[in-house]
Design a protein around this motif. Structure first.
Motif, PDB file in Angstrom:
ATOM      1  N   CYS A   1      58.685  12.826  12.888  1.00  0.00           N
ATOM      2  CA  CYS A   1      58.140  13.287  14.180  1.00  0.00           C
ATOM      3  C   CYS A   1      58.953  12.794  15.378  1.00  0.00           C
ATOM      4  N   ARG A   2      60.227  12.608  15.192  1.00  0.00           N
ATOM      5  CA  ARG A   2      61.077  12.139  16.274  1.00  0.00           C
ATOM      6  C   ARG A   2      62.309  13.028  16.391  1.00  0.00           C
ATOM      7  N   PRO A   3      62.825  13.144  17.654  1.00  0.00           N
ATOM      8  CA  PRO A   3      62.241  12.642  18.896  1.00  0.00           C
ATOM      9  C   PRO A   3      61.090  13.532  19.362  1.00  0.00           C
ATOM     10  N   LEU A   4      60.147  12.926  20.050  1.00  0.00           N
ATOM     11  CA  LEU A   4      59.012  13.677  20.572  1.00  0.00           C
ATOM     12  C   LEU A   4      58.851  13.443  22.080  1.00  0.00           C
ATOM     13  N   ARG A   5      58.643  12.209  22.470  1.00  0.00           N
ATOM     14  CA  ARG A   5      58.509  11.883  23.895  1.00  0.00           C
ATOM     15  C   ARG A   5      59.858  11.366  24.384  1.00  0.00           C
ATOM     16  N   THR A   6      60.514  12.142  25.206  1.00  0.00           N
ATOM     17  CA  THR A   6      61.844  11.763  25.689  1.00  0.00           C
ATOM     18  C   THR A   6      61.904  11.870  27.207  1.00  0.00           C
ATOM     19  N   VAL A   7      62.682  10.995  27.807  1.00  0.00           N
ATOM     20  CA  VAL A   7      62.901  11.043  29.249  1.00  0.00           C
ATOM     21  C   VAL A   7      64.086  11.966  29.527  1.00  0.00           C
ATOM     22  N   PRO A   8      64.256  12.419  30.773  1.00  0.00           N
ATOM     23  CA  PRO A   8      65.366  13.333  31.077  1.00  0.00           C
ATOM     24  C   PRO A   8      66.747  12.778  30.736  1.00  0.00           C
ATOM     25  N   ALA A   9      66.931  11.468  30.780  1.00  0.00           N
ATOM     26  CA  ALA A   9      68.250  10.885  30.489  1.00  0.00           C
ATOM     27  C   ALA A   9      68.469  10.650  29.000  1.00  0.00           C
ATOM     28  N   TYR A  10      67.561  11.108  28.166  1.00  0.00           N
ATOM     29  CA  TYR A  10      67.655  10.863  26.716  1.00  0.00           C
ATOM     30  C   TYR A  10      68.976  11.368  26.141  1.00  0.00           C
ATOM     31  N   GLU A  11      69.304  12.626  26.402  1.00  0.00           N
ATOM     32  CA  GLU A  11      70.522  13.190  25.821  1.00  0.00           C
ATOM     33  C   GLU A  11      71.775  12.492  26.346  1.00  0.00           C
ATOM     34  N   ARG A  12      71.756  12.080  27.614  1.00  0.00           N
ATOM     35  CA  ARG A  12      72.900  11.348  28.161  1.00  0.00           C
ATOM     36  C   ARG A  12      73.078  10.010  27.433  1.00  0.00           C
ATOM     37  N   GLN A  13      71.978   9.322  27.228  1.00  0.00           N
ATOM     38  CA  GLN A  13      72.065   8.031  26.544  1.00  0.00           C
ATOM     39  C   GLN A  13      72.472   8.216  25.082  1.00  0.00           C
ATOM     40  N   LYS A  14      71.958   9.246  24.459  1.00  0.00           N
ATOM     41  CA  LYS A  14      72.328   9.527  23.072  1.00  0.00           C
ATOM     42  C   LYS A  14      73.820   9.787  22.959  1.00  0.00           C
ATOM     43  N   ALA A  15      74.366  10.527  23.926  1.00  0.00           N
ATOM     44  CA  ALA A  15      75.795  10.839  23.906  1.00  0.00           C
ATOM     45  C   ALA A  15      76.656   9.596  24.110  1.00  0.00           C
ATOM     46  N   ARG A  16      76.061   8.541  24.623  1.00  0.00           N
ATOM     47  CA  ARG A  16      76.803   7.299  24.849  1.00  0.00           C
ATOM     48  C   ARG A  16      76.530   6.263  23.757  1.00  0.00           C
ATOM     49  N   GLY A  17      75.995   6.734  22.645  1.00  0.00           N
ATOM     50  CA  GLY A  17      75.824   5.856  21.484  1.00  0.00           C
ATOM     51  C   GLY A  17      74.467   5.213  21.351  1.00  0.00           C
ATOM     52  N   ALA A  18      73.501   5.627  22.142  1.00  0.00           N
ATOM     53  CA  ALA A  18      72.179   5.009  22.071  1.00  0.00           C
ATOM     54  C   ALA A  18      71.556   5.207  20.692  1.00  0.00           C
ATOM     55  N   GLN A  19      71.023   4.130  20.148  1.00  0.00           N
ATOM     56  CA  GLN A  19      70.238   4.163  18.917  1.00  0.00           C
ATOM     57  C   GLN A  19      68.819   3.800  19.310  1.00  0.00           C
ATOM     58  N   PHE A  20      67.917   4.735  19.076  1.00  0.00           N
ATOM     59  CA  PHE A  20      66.607   4.662  19.710  1.00  0.00           C
ATOM     60  C   PHE A  20      65.546   4.013  18.825  1.00  0.00           C
ATOM     61  N   GLY A  21      64.660   3.320  19.502  1.00  0.00           N
ATOM     62  CA  GLY A  21      63.432   2.842  18.893  1.00  0.00           C
ATOM     63  C   GLY A  21      62.281   3.723  19.338  1.00  0.00           C
ATOM     64  N   HIS A  22      61.118   3.443  18.793  1.00  0.00           N
ATOM     65  CA  HIS A  22      59.943   4.297  18.964  1.00  0.00           C
ATOM     66  C   HIS A  22      58.828   3.439  19.528  1.00  0.00           C
ATOM     67  N   VAL A  23      58.458   3.657  20.785  1.00  0.00           N
ATOM     68  CA  VAL A  23      57.437   2.851  21.448  1.00  0.00           C
ATOM     69  C   VAL A  23      56.371   3.771  22.032  1.00  0.00           C
ATOM     70  N   ASN A  24      55.192   3.761  21.406  1.00  0.00           N
ATOM     71  CA  ASN A  24      54.109   4.617  21.884  1.00  0.00           C
ATOM     72  C   ASN A  24      54.563   6.071  21.984  1.00  0.00           C
ATOM     73  N   GLY A  25      55.408   6.492  21.053  1.00  0.00           N
ATOM     74  CA  GLY A  25      55.925   7.854  21.025  1.00  0.00           C
ATOM     75  C   GLY A  25      57.192   8.060  21.825  1.00  0.00           C
ATOM     76  N   TRP A  26      57.492   7.144  22.756  1.00  0.00           N
ATOM     77  CA  TRP A  26      58.682   7.260  23.588  1.00  0.00           C
ATOM     78  C   TRP A  26      59.929   6.866  22.800  1.00  0.00           C
ATOM     79  N   GLU A  27      61.004   7.579  23.030  1.00  0.00           N
ATOM     80  CA  GLU A  27      62.315   7.165  22.522  1.00  0.00           C
ATOM     81  C   GLU A  27      62.922   6.198  23.528  1.00  0.00           C
ATOM     82  N   ARG A  28      63.205   4.977  23.061  1.00  0.00           N
ATOM     83  CA  ARG A  28      63.745   3.933  23.925  1.00  0.00           C
ATOM     84  C   ARG A  28      64.977   3.341  23.257  1.00  0.00           C
ATOM     85  N   PRO A  29      66.104   3.243  23.957  1.00  0.00           N
ATOM     86  CA  PRO A  29      67.298   2.688  23.321  1.00  0.00           C
ATOM     87  C   PRO A  29      67.084   1.255  22.834  1.00  0.00           C
ATOM     88  N   ASN A  30      67.376   1.032  21.564  1.00  0.00           N
ATOM     89  CA  ASN A  30      67.376  -0.333  21.033  1.00  0.00           C
ATOM     90  C   ASN A  30      68.713  -1.012  21.291  1.00  0.00           C
TER      91      ASN A  30
END
Length: 833
Positions: free
Chosen positions: A431-460
């Motif tokens: 069920c991921r990603p589900l809750r993402t902020v507008p900068a999600y794709e930018r951070q992902k493109a810069r190597g972000a590896q995300f954690g899952h906090v209350n449904g939010w994708e947050r860079p670990n």
């Protein structure tokens, strides 16, 4: 039938009967239990009855421990034998990683006083020669648990409840719940047998109950609809098979006691003896969720068709581990619904938005948890709090954004993860990603590896961009995983230069109205800030322990902006709203707005953070806009960064010069690009949550859910500077009466070269006496060694005292350090331009 009761328990399985029993045992003498069919007719009847201690959660370990101890006393109290076979539990490991998992678990067990033994493959073979051990690394053995007859233990608790005055009524279905202002009117209908089905009759009644507890098992979705709330408890198919007698086992038993419950976690199954044969219970992939929208009326004590192909791999691995089982035929099979939740832990505590409504739903290990759940939930209901922090099981840990589809898919994942290696740094993918902020794709493109906090994708953390294919971002470890070196670089960037952290998952509330100031002054223990200033403060439970941590910013005389932990949004929202509604008649109108999804947050921190902001701030005098004189530490200003309006707060969870930049979520992508562009000249690095967690420990910043919780007061957390004893506030008297039972400390640890603590480890004095436990752990870039925070008995909370930390089954020196060992005078935070 009685129509007026103190407490009504709905559901007659092991969990419901335990709750009724414990409420009566706690002194409530007017308790009723309703069951729509027969006692044990839900998942209880087809449960395997295992009682595993193994659990990485401090609270759940206590719950399981209480159950196991309670069940051994029921026969003496009730005269009914609960069928407890204390054969022990042998959890085997095929890999070094699995042994690392057991060592991490073991230190958690030690903090709860749970006994265990370590066994080598040779020792296993010597004790239980039918078990193949040539490919094992070892095992952990719990001698005090085993298995129990689910129906018998339920009936024993039911009898114990009746002996204490509980009324148990069968064949009554709840059809409505209506809150009447001071009690619940519960509409019920008599159920009758008709053609093998259970159907409603014309006989109805209403029960008036001050409190209601739902323990409805597989019927949780129906309960959710009746209450108008969301309960992410949905059953998943679980099958187990029973073999014919195994001649080798029959011969072995002529001269030996029973085998323990055998668990080959790497093969994803448990096995125990059953009348000379074996029960195999696999936790395979592909088990489907059932009854997403409710249990059909025709489904009673029924089962699903067996799917042997789905468990073929697990069946063959049982034959590998117990070779004598190869020629034994199948005698019986079961495939029934077992309720799960998205994280595998039950939902225990107050229902969201409702008064005197308590949930006990989503038990995937219901027999193991039933006794302890009844005990601790009864404490919550009768005393206001339990002796352990139950927040990790609170139903409101899952937000109202959860849907049926989400719950079903995550529950399936929780099922097939029962025996997956439970790395502390694991991130489950469903069920991921589900809750993402507008900068999600930018951070992902810069190597972000995300954690899952209350449904939010947050860079670990941020991995390498130069060779992304050569780095396994999914590499997990009980030691220093593949991510560790990147988190170190990020932490150093904050300490030496500047880092940018996405903290958008923070919970944010607006509290305003004529009664807002008086309410918050009563609701929290610190002084309220003046306009434009901020304070860190705590809302307490009625027992004086820490219910929630808030950063409060006063916007105007009657309006406040509250920031709290991102994992607990609905938990905090419900607490605020209920408390405000209670105090509104005294203080005046109070409005609570949850604005979490309206604002994104970037935290910029490090010695060069002011330089980055100076490059983009729009101000009449940009050279002085961010100086201490115009923007002092612990203050808030509305500023403009480029075209983005920002509520800037001068705080930094990392302990460096920095700001939190709260901004309209729809402008986040623009703001990210603006800050990233300005940061290039200063070597700004994107930073994830893992580095931030290490940095906050260097500053001894307590985290809610770790150091802060409902089992310790702010004074025990050693935070007297945030408690204003000159005023009255909720929980003050109880806090003072509690005294200092234990004290929060920070430790620098001379640990192994390839591992850091995770915050679950036991602490010992030099003489070997257990004196406390860690609640957080990690690595310190400032001191180049492991760091941790935790609680010890007050006499051991002495700066310079050397304790022993249990990690990887060894004791390591852990030295108590001063609070905020990095920059204790806060000089870097206060640094001027």
């Amino acid at each position: 039938m009685k129509t007026h009761v103190k407490a009504l328990v709905v559901g007659g399985g092991a969990v419901g009967t335990s709750i009724a029993y414990h409420l009566a045992r706690a002194g409530w003498d007017d308790v009723m239990l309703l069951e729509r069919d027969e006692l044990t007719s839900g998942s209880t009847w087809h449960a395997a009855g295992l009682l595993p201690y193994f659990n990485m959660s401090f609270a759940t370990t206590h719950i399981h421990d209480h159950s196991i101890k309670l069940y051994k006393t029921l026969e003496e109290e009730t005269g009914l034998n609960a069928g407890f076979a204390v054969v022990g539990n042998l959890r085997m490991a095929q890999t070094d990683a699995r042994m690392d998992e057991y060592m991490l678990y073991a230190t958690t067990a030690e903090t709860c006083g749970v006994p265990f033994e370590w066994l080598t493959p040779a020792q296993i073979k010597d004790r239980w020669p039918l078990v193949r051990t040539d490919d094992l690394k070892g095992a952990i053995f719990h001698p005090t648990d085993g298995y129990i007859n689910p129906a018998d233990v339920t009936m024993a608790m039911a009898k114990g409840a009746r002996q204490r005055g509980v009324v148990i009524e069968r064949k009554w279905q709840v059809d409505s719940y209506t809150w009447m202002g001071d009690h619940w009117d519960v509409g019920i209908t008599k159920m009758v047998e008709k053609g093998g089905n259970l159907v409603p009759s014309e006989e109805t009644s209403v029960i008036h109950a001050e409190h209601v507890v739902t323990a409805t098992g597989n019927h949780a979705q129906r309960t959710a609809r009746l209450l108008g709330i969301k309960i992410p408890a949905i059953p998943v198919e679980h099958q187990f098979i029973v073999t014919e007698p195994d001649p080798a086992l029959v011969e072995y038993r002529k001269t030996h006691d029973q085998h323990p419950v055998l668990r080959d976690a790497d093969a994803k199954w448990y096995v125990r003896e059953e009348r000379g044969g074996w029960i195999l219970g696999p936790y395979e992939k592909g088990a489907p969720a059932r009854f997403e929208y409710g249990v059909p009326d025709s489904f009673r004590a029924d089962l699903f068709p067996l799917d042997l192909e789905r468990i073929e791999e697990e069946y063959m691995s049982m034959i590998h581990r117990i070779p004598s089982s190869e020629t034994v035929g199948l005698k019986d099979d079961f495939n029934g619904p077992i309720c799960y939740t998205p994280d595998g832990n039950p939902l225990v505590g107050p229902a969201p938005g409702l008064r005197n409504m308590w949930l006990a739903e989503g038990f995937s290990f219901g027999i193991t948890a039933a006794g302890g759940t009844g005990h601790y939930l009864a404490q919550l209901m009768t005393q206001g709090e339990a002796e352990i922090d139950m927040a990790s099981l609170d139903p409101k840990r899952f937000g109202s954004w959860i849907t049926t589809e989400y719950a079903a898919r995550k529950n399936e994942e929780a099922y097939d993860h029962v025996f997956v290696l439970h790395h502390p740094d694991e991130e489950r993918p469903a069920c991921r990603p589900l809750r993402t902020v507008p900068a999600y794709e930018r951070q992902k493109a810069r190597g972000a590896q995300f954690g899952h906090v209350n449904g939010w994708e947050r860079p670990n953390y941020f991995g390498p961009l130069d060779a992304p294919d050569s780095f396994d971002h999914d590499s997990r470890s009980f030691r220093r995983g593949g991510w560790w070196e990147y988190a170190v670089a990020e932490a150093k960037a904050v300490r030496e230069g500047v880092g940018l952290i996405d903290a958008s998952a923070f919970t944010k509330h607006i509290v305003k109205g004529p009664g807002a100031t008086a309410f918050l002054d009563w609701f929290t223990c610190n002084k309220l800030p003046k306009a434009g200033r901020i304070n860190l403060t705590y809302a307490l439970t009625n027992m004086g322990t820490t219910r929630t941590e808030f950063t409060i910013i006063r916007l105007t005389d009657g309006e406040y902006y509250l920031v709290s932990a991102g994992a607990w949004t609905d938990y905090d929202a419900d607490f605020l709203r209920k408390a405000a509604a209670d105090k509104a008649p005294e203080f005046g109108y109070i409005e609570i707005q949850n604005v979490t999804t309206q604002y994104g947050v970037f935290a910029i921190a490090g010695p060069k953070s002011r330089d980055v902001l100076n490059a983009v701030i729009k101000d009449a005098d940009p050279d002085t806009a961010l100086t201490n004189k115009r923007f002092p530490w612990l203050s808030m200003r509305e500023i403009e960064l480029g075209m983005c309006p920002v509520r800037a707060i001068r705080v930094a969870y990392t302990g460096e010069l920095g700001w939190e930049l709260h901004h309209p979520i729809e402008m986040q992508a623009y703001l990210f690009d603006l800050l990233e562009g300005a940061g290039k000249a200063h070597g700004m690095k994107l930073v994830g949550a893992r580095a931030q967690n290490w940095l906050r420990q260097e500053k001894s910043y307590r985290a809610f859910g770790n150091e802060l919780g409902r089992d310790a007061t702010p004074l025990e957390a050693d935070l007297p500077r945030f408690v204003d004893l000159s005023k009255d506030f909720n929980g003050k008297g109880a806090m003072e009466a509690t005294g200092i039972r234990s004290k929060c400390i920070t430790l620098l640890i001379d640990g192994p070269s390839d591992a850091d603590p995770w915050g679950r480890e036991a602490l010992y004095a030099e003489d070997g006496t257990r004196v406390g436990r860690l609640t957080s752990g990690g690595y310190s870039v400032a001191f180049r060694k492991s760091i941790g925070m935790g609680y010890v008995k007050p006499e051991h909370a002495v700066v310079g005292k050397v304790l022993k930390l249990k990690m990887l089954n060894q004791l390591w020196d852990a030295t108590v350090t001063e609070d905020s060992p990095y920059d204790p005078q806060n000089a870097t935070i206060r640094k001027d331009a």
